[in-house]
Structures are given as structure tokens and as C-alpha cells.
Design a protein around this motif. Structure first.
Motif, PDB file in Angstrom:
ATOM      1  N   ALA A  94      44.507 -40.532 -24.094  1.00  0.00           N
ATOM      2  CA  ALA A  94      43.076 -40.270 -24.271  1.00  0.00           C
ATOM      3  C   ALA A  94      42.245 -40.861 -23.137  1.00  0.00           C
ATOM      4  N   TRP A  95      42.719 -41.936 -22.517  1.00  0.00           N
ATOM      5  CA  TRP A  95      41.946 -42.596 -21.462  1.00  0.00           C
ATOM      6  C   TRP A  95      42.020 -41.857 -20.123  1.00  0.00           C
ATOM      7  N   VAL A  96      42.878 -40.847 -20.000  1.00  0.00           N
ATOM      8  CA  VAL A  96      42.941 -40.063 -18.759  1.00  0.00           C
ATOM      9  C   VAL A  96      41.848 -38.998 -18.829  1.00  0.00           C
ATOM     10  N   ASN A  97      40.781 -39.233 -18.067  1.00  0.00           N
ATOM     11  CA  ASN A  97      39.668 -38.280 -18.058  1.00  0.00           C
ATOM     12  C   ASN A  97      39.240 -37.927 -16.640  1.00  0.00           C
ATOM     13  N   GLY A  98      40.123 -38.117 -15.715  1.00  0.00           N
ATOM     14  CA  GLY A  98      39.862 -37.821 -14.307  1.00  0.00           C
ATOM     15  C   GLY A  98      41.038 -38.316 -13.486  1.00  0.00           C
ATOM     16  N   PRO A  99      40.846 -38.509 -12.191  1.00  0.00           N
ATOM     17  CA  PRO A  99      41.941 -38.984 -11.346  1.00  0.00           C
ATOM     18  C   PRO A  99      42.326 -40.417 -11.689  1.00  0.00           C
ATOM     19  N   VAL A 100      43.640 -40.684 -11.705  1.00  0.00           N
ATOM     20  CA  VAL A 100      44.162 -42.022 -11.972  1.00  0.00           C
ATOM     21  C   VAL A 100      45.311 -42.305 -11.015  1.00  0.00           C
ATOM     22  N   PRO A 101      45.512 -43.574 -10.657  1.00  0.00           N
ATOM     23  CA  PRO A 101      46.689 -43.915  -9.857  1.00  0.00           C
ATOM     24  C   PRO A 101      47.958 -43.652 -10.672  1.00  0.00           C
ATOM     25  N   ALA A 102      48.991 -43.180  -9.992  1.00  0.00           N
ATOM     26  CA  ALA A 102      50.270 -42.912 -10.654  1.00  0.00           C
ATOM     27  C   ALA A 102      51.396 -43.439  -9.779  1.00  0.00           C
ATOM     28  N   ARG A 103      52.488 -43.794 -10.453  1.00  0.00           N
ATOM     29  CA  ARG A 103      53.682 -44.287  -9.749  1.00  0.00           C
ATOM     30  C   ARG A 103      54.843 -43.391 -10.144  1.00  0.00           C
ATOM     31  N   LEU A 104      55.473 -42.779  -9.154  1.00  0.00           N
ATOM     32  CA  LEU A 104      56.627 -41.906  -9.349  1.00  0.00           C
ATOM     33  C   LEU A 104      57.873 -42.709  -9.008  1.00  0.00           C
ATOM     34  N   VAL A 112      56.845 -44.239  -5.395  1.00  0.00           N
ATOM     35  CA  VAL A 112      55.844 -43.581  -4.567  1.00  0.00           C
ATOM     36  C   VAL A 112      54.544 -43.571  -5.360  1.00  0.00           C
ATOM     37  N   LEU A 113      53.484 -44.150  -4.771  1.00  0.00           N
ATOM     38  CA  LEU A 113      52.190 -44.173  -5.432  1.00  0.00           C
ATOM     39  C   LEU A 113      51.368 -42.971  -4.988  1.00  0.00           C
ATOM     40  N   VAL A 114      50.749 -42.312  -5.956  1.00  0.00           N
ATOM     41  CA  VAL A 114      49.940 -41.126  -5.693  1.00  0.00           C
ATOM     42  C   VAL A 114      48.673 -41.197  -6.532  1.00  0.00           C
ATOM     43  N   LEU A 115      47.746 -40.323  -6.229  1.00  0.00           N
ATOM     44  CA  LEU A 115      46.596 -40.124  -7.091  1.00  0.00           C
ATOM     45  C   LEU A 115      46.921 -38.923  -7.964  1.00  0.00           C
ATOM     46  N   ALA A 116      46.911 -39.113  -9.276  1.00  0.00           N
ATOM     47  CA  ALA A 116      47.189 -38.028 -10.220  1.00  0.00           C
ATOM     48  C   ALA A 116      45.847 -37.491 -10.708  1.00  0.00           C
ATOM     49  N   ASP A 117      45.579 -36.260 -10.357  1.00  0.00           N
ATOM     50  CA  ASP A 117      44.305 -35.634 -10.699  1.00  0.00           C
ATOM     51  C   ASP A 117      44.501 -34.725 -11.911  1.00  0.00           C
ATOM     52  N   LEU A 118      43.707 -34.916 -12.927  1.00  0.00           N
ATOM     53  CA  LEU A 118      43.789 -34.105 -14.145  1.00  0.00           C
ATOM     54  C   LEU A 118      43.316 -32.691 -13.826  1.00  0.00           C
ATOM     55  N   MET A 119      44.224 -31.729 -13.960  1.00  0.00           N
ATOM     56  CA  MET A 119      43.902 -30.337 -13.632  1.00  0.00           C
ATOM     57  C   MET A 119      43.511 -29.542 -14.868  1.00  0.00           C
ATOM     58  N   TRP A 120      44.136 -29.827 -16.008  1.00  0.00           N
ATOM     59  CA  TRP A 120      43.787 -29.146 -17.248  1.00  0.00           C
ATOM     60  C   TRP A 120      44.143 -30.038 -18.423  1.00  0.00           C
ATOM     61  N   ARG A 121      43.482 -29.773 -19.539  1.00  0.00           N
ATOM     62  CA  ARG A 121      43.691 -30.545 -20.756  1.00  0.00           C
ATOM     63  C   ARG A 121      43.632 -29.594 -21.942  1.00  0.00           C
TER      64      ARG A 121
END
Length: 158
Positions: A94-104, A112-121
Motif C-alpha cells: 500500500a505504501w508504494v504510490n510512486g517511484p521507490v528505490p529497489a534492489r535486484l 543492483v540498485l534501481v529506481l522502480a517506477d509504478l507503471m500501473w496499479r
């Protein structure tokens, strides 16, 4: 003097745009701080393929994880499928409401650290889709190599 963007949108839309930009700036600042705490990634060699695999996603192989940072710490995301350029989450926090840091992460190489951008919900199913933004082409290639190795190991093709 009025900003040109204020002429183009009403106050409610302008506030939404400002909020989205603020969240993105906060996520980028957090991502940069987190990158400094991760080990450095060596430059990857040139790989063949010409980006043909960019849009494909596969069931997440064992040992491969996507972690999202909620501002306090890393939280493992429940992926229904995962690819080089993004992921479909079986459960979107529920707290993901936009771009968040992500670790793959995989079991064979560095995270690998990336910016995970919410594309659809999908609000009713609590699912969502993320697109990964990499710092560099080298990091994208490192993630691609690690994910493909994990997929080959899963299907015993290595």
C-alpha cells in the motif's frame, strides 16, 4: 509572474503534479544514498542480443529477489513475474504510490540498485507493475546477465 505550468493546469492538477515530482525527488535522493552503501559494480562486457529481451518477463526464479525500500528498510516484494526492465507484483504494498528505490538480487552476483517506477496499479486485486530505471547501461547488463543465468539454472540449460 506566473509559472507557465500554472496556466496549463488547474490548482488540483498542479498540486498532484507537484506531489508526484516531490515523491520522485525523495526516491531519487534515497536511492543515491543507498547506492553509496552497496559494493561497487564492475563494468560489464558487451553482450549480444540488441535489447530483444527488454520487454519480456518470466516467473521469478528461485534465489532471485526484488526488494523495495520503504524509507526505513528493504522489504521483499512478492513478484508474480520478473524481467530485465520491470516486474509484475502479485501483492503491491500500500505504501508504494510512486517511484521507490529497489534492489535486484541473485545468489550469484552483487545487488543492483534501481529506481522502480509504478507503471500501473490494480486497486481491487492489490497488484501492480513496476518499471526499472538503471543508473547506467553497465548495471542494466549486469542485471540481465544475472537474471538470464538464474533462468538457465532454473530450467537446467546452463
Amino acid at each position: 509572474m506566473m509559472d507557465m505550468t500554472e496556466d496549463l493546469v488547474d490548482d488540483g492538477e498542479f498540486a498532484e503534479v507537484e506531489e508526484a515530482l516531490r515523491r520522485q525527488d525523495e526516491a531519487m535522493a534515497l536511492l543515491e544514498r543507498l547506492r553509496l552503501s552497496e559494493p561497487a559494480i564492475a563494468k560489464a562486457q558487451e553482450t549480444p542480443g540488441g535489447g530483444r529481451r527488454e520487454g519480456r518477463r518470466w516467473p521469478t526464479p528461485e534465489g532471485v529477489t526484488l526488494e523495495l525500500h520503504d524509507g526505513d528498510g528493504w522489504r521483499v516484494a512478492q513478484c508474480s513475474d520478473l524481467g530485465i526492465g520491470g516486474s509484475k507484483l502479485a501483492v503491491l504494498p500500500a505504501w508504494v504510490n510512486g517511484p521507490v528505490p529497489a534492489r535486484l538480487k541473485t545468489t550469484t552476483g552483487p545487488a543492483v540498485l534501481v529506481l522502480a517506477d509504478l507503471m500501473w496499479r490494480d486497486e481491487s486485486a492489490h497488484k501492480g507493475g513496476l518499471r526499472f530505471e538503471f543508473l547506467s547501461q553497465e548495471e542494466r547488463e549486469l542485471w540481465a546477465d544475472q537474471l538470464i543465468d538464474a533462468l538457465l539454472a532454473r530450467y537446467s540449460l546452463a
